[in-house]
Design a protein around this motif. Structure first.
Motif, short mmCIF file in Angstrom:
data_model
loop_
_atom_site.label_atom_id
_atom_site.label_comp_id
_atom_site.label_asym_id
_atom_site.label_seq_id
_atom_site.Cartn_x
_atom_site.Cartn_y
_atom_site.Cartn_z
N ALA A 24 0.86 -1.18 0.00
CA ALA A 24 0.00 0.00 0.00
C ALA A 24 0.90 1.23 0.00
O ALA A 24 1.99 1.23 0.59
N PRO A 25 0.50 2.31 -0.68
CA PRO A 25 1.36 3.50 -0.74
C PRO A 25 1.43 4.25 0.58
O PRO A 25 0.44 4.33 1.32
N ASP A 26 2.62 4.75 0.88
CA ASP A 26 2.81 5.70 1.98
C ASP A 26 2.76 7.10 1.40
O ASP A 26 3.46 7.39 0.41
N PHE A 27 1.97 7.98 1.98
CA PHE A 27 1.84 9.34 1.46
C PHE A 27 2.59 10.33 2.34
O PHE A 27 2.69 10.14 3.56
N HIS A 28 3.14 11.35 1.70
CA HIS A 28 3.86 12.41 2.40
C HIS A 28 3.38 13.76 1.87
O HIS A 28 3.19 13.93 0.66
N ALA A 29 3.18 14.69 2.77
CA ALA A 29 2.79 16.04 2.38
C ALA A 29 4.05 16.83 2.03
O ALA A 29 4.91 17.05 2.89
N VAL A 30 4.19 17.23 0.79
CA VAL A 30 5.37 17.99 0.35
C VAL A 30 5.08 19.47 0.61
O VAL A 30 4.48 20.16 -0.21
N THR A 31 5.51 19.91 1.78
CA THR A 31 5.28 21.28 2.19
C THR A 31 6.58 22.08 2.10
O THR A 31 7.60 21.58 1.62
N GLU A 32 6.56 23.29 2.59
CA GLU A 32 7.70 24.19 2.42
C GLU A 32 9.00 23.61 2.95
O GLU A 32 10.07 23.80 2.36
N ASP A 33 8.95 22.91 4.08
CA ASP A 33 10.17 22.39 4.71
C ASP A 33 10.56 21.00 4.23
O ASP A 33 11.52 20.42 4.74
N PHE A 34 9.83 20.44 3.28
CA PHE A 34 10.12 19.09 2.81
C PHE A 34 11.50 19.05 2.14
O PHE A 34 11.86 19.96 1.39
N PRO A 35 12.30 18.00 2.41
CA PRO A 35 13.65 17.94 1.82
C PRO A 35 13.60 17.69 0.31
O PRO A 35 13.13 16.64 -0.14
N ARG A 36 14.06 18.65 -0.49
CA ARG A 36 13.98 18.52 -1.94
C ARG A 36 14.85 19.56 -2.63
O ARG A 36 15.21 20.58 -2.04
N ILE A 37 15.18 19.28 -3.87
CA ILE A 37 15.77 20.26 -4.77
C ILE A 37 14.71 20.55 -5.82
O ILE A 37 14.36 19.67 -6.61
N ALA A 38 14.17 21.73 -5.80
CA ALA A 38 13.02 22.02 -6.65
C ALA A 38 13.29 23.21 -7.55
O ALA A 38 14.12 24.08 -7.24
N ALA A 39 12.60 23.25 -8.67
CA ALA A 39 12.70 24.38 -9.59
C ALA A 39 12.13 25.63 -8.91
O ALA A 39 11.18 25.54 -8.13
N PRO A 40 12.72 26.81 -9.21
CA PRO A 40 13.83 27.02 -10.15
C PRO A 40 15.18 26.69 -9.51
O PRO A 40 15.41 27.01 -8.33
N VAL A 41 16.06 26.06 -10.27
CA VAL A 41 17.42 25.77 -9.81
C VAL A 41 18.33 26.86 -10.37
O VAL A 41 17.93 27.63 -11.25
N PRO A 42 19.56 26.96 -9.87
CA PRO A 42 20.46 28.01 -10.36
C PRO A 42 20.63 27.98 -11.88
O PRO A 42 20.60 26.92 -12.50
N LEU A 43 20.81 29.14 -12.45
CA LEU A 43 20.97 29.28 -13.89
C LEU A 43 22.10 28.39 -14.39
O LEU A 43 23.18 28.35 -13.80
N GLY A 44 21.86 27.66 -15.46
CA GLY A 44 22.87 26.78 -16.03
C GLY A 44 22.71 25.33 -15.61
O GLY A 44 23.36 24.45 -16.18
N LEU A 45 21.84 25.06 -14.64
CA LEU A 45 21.59 23.69 -14.20
C LEU A 45 20.24 23.23 -14.74
O LEU A 45 19.30 24.01 -14.85
N SER A 46 20.17 21.94 -15.05
CA SER A 46 18.89 21.36 -15.47
C SER A 46 18.97 19.86 -15.30
O SER A 46 20.05 19.29 -15.08
N ALA A 47 17.82 19.20 -15.39
CA ALA A 47 17.73 17.74 -15.25
C ALA A 47 18.44 17.27 -13.98
O ALA A 47 19.24 16.33 -13.98
N VAL A 48 18.13 17.93 -12.88
CA VAL A 48 18.77 17.63 -11.60
C VAL A 48 18.11 16.40 -10.98
O VAL A 48 16.92 16.42 -10.67
N SER A 49 18.85 15.32 -10.81
CA SER A 49 18.32 14.12 -10.16
C SER A 49 19.07 13.89 -8.85
O SER A 49 20.23 14.27 -8.71
N TYR A 50 18.36 13.30 -7.90
CA TYR A 50 18.99 13.08 -6.59
C TYR A 50 18.26 11.97 -5.85
O TYR A 50 17.14 11.60 -6.20
N ALA A 51 18.92 11.43 -4.82
CA ALA A 51 18.34 10.40 -3.97
C ALA A 51 17.74 11.06 -2.74
O ALA A 51 18.42 11.83 -2.05
N LEU A 52 16.49 10.76 -2.47
CA LEU A 52 15.80 11.34 -1.32
C LEU A 52 15.66 10.27 -0.24
O LEU A 52 15.07 9.21 -0.47
N ALA A 53 16.24 10.53 0.94
CA ALA A 53 16.18 9.57 2.05
C ALA A 53 14.78 9.55 2.64
O ALA A 53 14.24 10.59 3.03
#
Length: 324
Positions: free
Chosen positions: A271-300
């Motif tokens: 069964a799926p576990d749900f998480h509320a992605v709020t302001e303090d949620f750990p993430r790298i989100a758009a917009p990212v610094p100019l010149g970066l794109s397709a940013v992938s990462y592992a989320l613990a």
């Protein structure tokens, strides 16, 4: 000029000229040449479907119902004879799908569904079976789709399912978005975020992250991807048959084809576990610094624990939004 080594050779241009594909075929398929010398595949019908189903729109094909003196037909016409070889392959594939049907209505549905599959292929899809990772991802999205169907109904849930079309989020609803991640239960407790848009905020919408364990198992345990798909198909047949075409189109966009053999892979899913992605949620989100794109990462997942919630809480928010 129609080449001699095609099924349309010998048919007369300048009028609608037809030749039955096979006397042994279950349904009334015809090779046809249209008045402008365009080649076509015709399925002769006893009756036009009511309501008329949605038909795929392809740049080099015309797909329409038409009523002739001899009765109604569905035809698929090639607009560009330079694509004749590919078109013959398409026609034979559409007929093969239709010939599996036990009724004319089912044959028509299968023919249209297979044409939608070609709609996907001609946009850059692939003919081979989905990879293990793609199977896991699709199973995860199907499990969340089932929850949404039970809450919102089939058509709103399918409309919200945007993942197969390549949208940034897997589900986009009126006031909520859901991103789905499938992982191996025994793997390291991380999920891979493949770009900076997956967990980016969407104005005026809540964002949820759903995480499922999808594990490969040995027979007789688990189910194949085809069986997961068939479960939803049977549900729609019983509760909302008018949504089946939309379901088939989403599957085609995801790269799934019912004729492919997925028996070598069997899966169990949590069964799926749900998480509320709020302001303090750990993430790298758009917009990212100019010149970066397709940013992938592992989320613990351990870092997501404070934001974890259950389906009931998510469902309550969805119902509130649906009533406003």
């Amino acid at each position: 000029m129609i080449p001699n080594d095609t099924p349309w050779s010998g048919l007369e241009a300048g009028k609608v000229d037809t030749r039955r594909v096979s006397a042994s075929a279950r349904w009334n398929w015809f090779w046809a040449v249209m008045p402008r010398a365009d080649v076509a595949l015709v399925l002769q019908l006893a009756d036009l479907p009511k309501p008329a189903p949605e038909l795929p729109k392809l740049r080099n094909l015309e797909i329409r119902f038409q009523t002739l003196p001899g009765g109604p037909i569905l035809y698929i016409r090639l607009k560009d004879n330079a694509q004749l070889e590919l078109f013959e392959t398409l026609c034979r594939d559409v007929m093969a799908a239709g010939e599996l049907a036990d009724t004319e209505a089912e044959a028509l549905e299968r023919a249209i569904g297979r044409t939608f599959r070609w709609h996907y292929l001609l946009r850059g899809g692939k003919l081979e079976v989905l990879s293990e990772e793609a199977q896991k991802g699709l199973i995860g999205e199907i499990e969340v789709l089932k929850l949404l169907i039970s809450t919102l109904g089939a058509k709103p849930a399918l409309t919200a399912w945007t993942g197969p079309s390549g949208a940034p989020k897997d589900f986009e609803l009126k006031a909520d978005c859901i991103e789905v991640k499938a992982r191996r239960g025994a793997s390291q407790p991380f999920v891979k975020i493949t770009n900076e848009f997956q967990l980016a905020d969407v104005p005026d919408r809540r964002l949820w992250l759903a995480v499922l364990a999808v594990d490969k198992v040995q027979p007789p345990h688990g189910r194949t991807l085809t069986e997961y798909v068939s479960e939803v198909t049977e549900l729609l047949e019983q509760t909302e048959p008018s949504a089946i075409m939309d379901w088939d189109l989403h599957l085609a966009d995801a790269g799934f084809d019912i004729v492919h053999d997925y028996s070598a892979w069997r899966w169990i899913v949590s069964a799926p576990d749900f998480h509320a992605v709020t302001e303090d949620f750990p993430r790298i989100a758009a917009p990212v610094p100019l010149g970066l794109s397709a940013v992938s990462y592992a989320l613990a997942l351990s870092a997501c624990t404070p934001f974890r919630t259950d389906w009931g809480a998510v469902q309550e928010k969805l119902n509130e939004a649906d009533q406003t």
